[in-house]
Design an enzyme around this catalytic site. Sequence first.
Site, PDB file in Angstrom:
ATOM      1  N   ASP A 209      43.706 -28.291 -65.770  1.00 22.39           N
ATOM      2  CA  ASP A 209      43.241 -27.094 -66.467  1.00 22.39           C
ATOM      3  C   ASP A 209      41.717 -27.067 -66.415  1.00 22.39           C
ATOM      4  O   ASP A 209      41.090 -27.896 -65.743  1.00 22.39           O
ATOM      5  CB  ASP A 209      43.736 -27.072 -67.919  1.00 22.39           C
ATOM      6  CG  ASP A 209      43.944 -25.639 -68.450  1.00 22.39           C
ATOM      7  OD1 ASP A 209      43.076 -24.790 -68.196  1.00 22.39           O
ATOM      8  OD2 ASP A 209      44.958 -25.384 -69.117  1.00 22.39           O
ATOM      9  N   GLY A 233      39.973 -27.986 -62.808  1.00 21.93           N
ATOM     10  CA  GLY A 233      39.944 -27.142 -61.628  1.00 21.93           C
ATOM     11  C   GLY A 233      40.364 -25.724 -61.910  1.00 21.93           C
ATOM     12  O   GLY A 233      40.586 -25.334 -63.059  1.00 21.93           O
ATOM     13  N   HIS A 253      52.603 -15.234 -67.223  1.00 24.23           N
ATOM     14  CA  HIS A 253      52.636 -14.020 -68.053  1.00 24.23           C
ATOM     15  C   HIS A 253      51.237 -13.525 -68.405  1.00 24.23           C
ATOM     16  O   HIS A 253      51.084 -12.421 -68.921  1.00 24.23           O
ATOM     17  CB  HIS A 253      53.493 -14.234 -69.302  1.00 24.23           C
ATOM     18  CG  HIS A 253      52.839 -15.005 -70.412  1.00 24.23           C
ATOM     19  ND1 HIS A 253      53.334 -14.996 -71.700  1.00 24.23           N
ATOM     20  CD2 HIS A 253      51.751 -15.822 -70.451  1.00 24.23           C
ATOM     21  CE1 HIS A 253      52.576 -15.752 -72.475  1.00 24.23           C
ATOM     22  NE2 HIS A 253      51.614 -16.266 -71.740  1.00 24.23           N
TER      23      HIS A 253
END
Length: 343
Positions: A209, A233, A253
């Site tokens: 993340d 990243g 989503h």
Amino acid sequence: MATSPHRPTGEPRDLTAHLMDLAMGHLFSAALRTAVHHRIADHLAEGPRTVEQLAGTTGTHAPHLRRVLRCLATRGVFREDAAGAYQLTPAAQQLRTDAPDSLCAAVLMATDQLFLRTSAAMPEAVARGGASFEWIFGAPLFEHLLSDPAARRLFDDGMASVSARVDEAVAAACAFPANGTVVDVGGGRGGLLRAALRRHPQLTGVLFDQAPPLADHLLGGDELKGRWRTQEGDFFESVPEGGDVYVLKHVLHDWPDEPCRRILRSCHRAMAAGSRLLVVDSVLPPGNAPHFGKTMDVAMMAVLDGQERTAEEFAALLSAAGFRLTRTLPTSAFPSIVEAVAE
């Protein structure tokens, strides 16, 4: 004697009251926020208390507090007993700050002006297309969060709060291998990866993340020592290679179809043929039946220009990125697991 506003079939008897109740739903949200702000559930943990007692310990105005709790009790959040004291309900238990599945941070996030202003601008979003958040705050949500540390903390705390129960439900339903490596792409603080590693002692994991959520990851301690690593990243560019299972929980989503295809292609490039991808999101059922995903779909539209999807929409999205949808698994929480194989 007052009559019920609903007919036995569930159709509202008084359509005016029904529609106005919906229109004024923001007041219920404000009442919920008020109860969390003043930690009412914490003060009821040892048993029922009168409004006067609660007001004395919380430093609030008893008549106003009574009206807030009465409103919340109409929907199962707190309950007034025959003696006039209020007590916890199963829903209210989750508003305790010390509850393992506490939703306090999630409630404070969802009812913050950050999102209330965005929702109020929904008519403009529908008229123009795109996310109303960006017009109001001058940048997309995730870009705004990078420039506003307080908003970032609010968002990360809220997401971790709502994810706690979901993570356990997903880890229980996922068919993780007995050993190998799980790559949690966009995994936030790593709640799902932690739950998976706890259930499968031979698994290792990579939490991937951006820096802010990784700085507050949940993977520390002796229990999981040596079985995980974090990597910072951008999942639009690339994701870690070498995983046996890749997970995208509440990532797709957030985005329209084209950015989703970019994320999925990044995963596909990192995966060997036959590796599995697990997409954790709401899968929208057909028809008019209520489903939390249909509410979340409208929120995603306004905040991020994202969307929840049907099983058919997931199949098309995955196919365009080189995956084949193999099955959809329900969980005991609101999201489902869409399982796909890299071809």
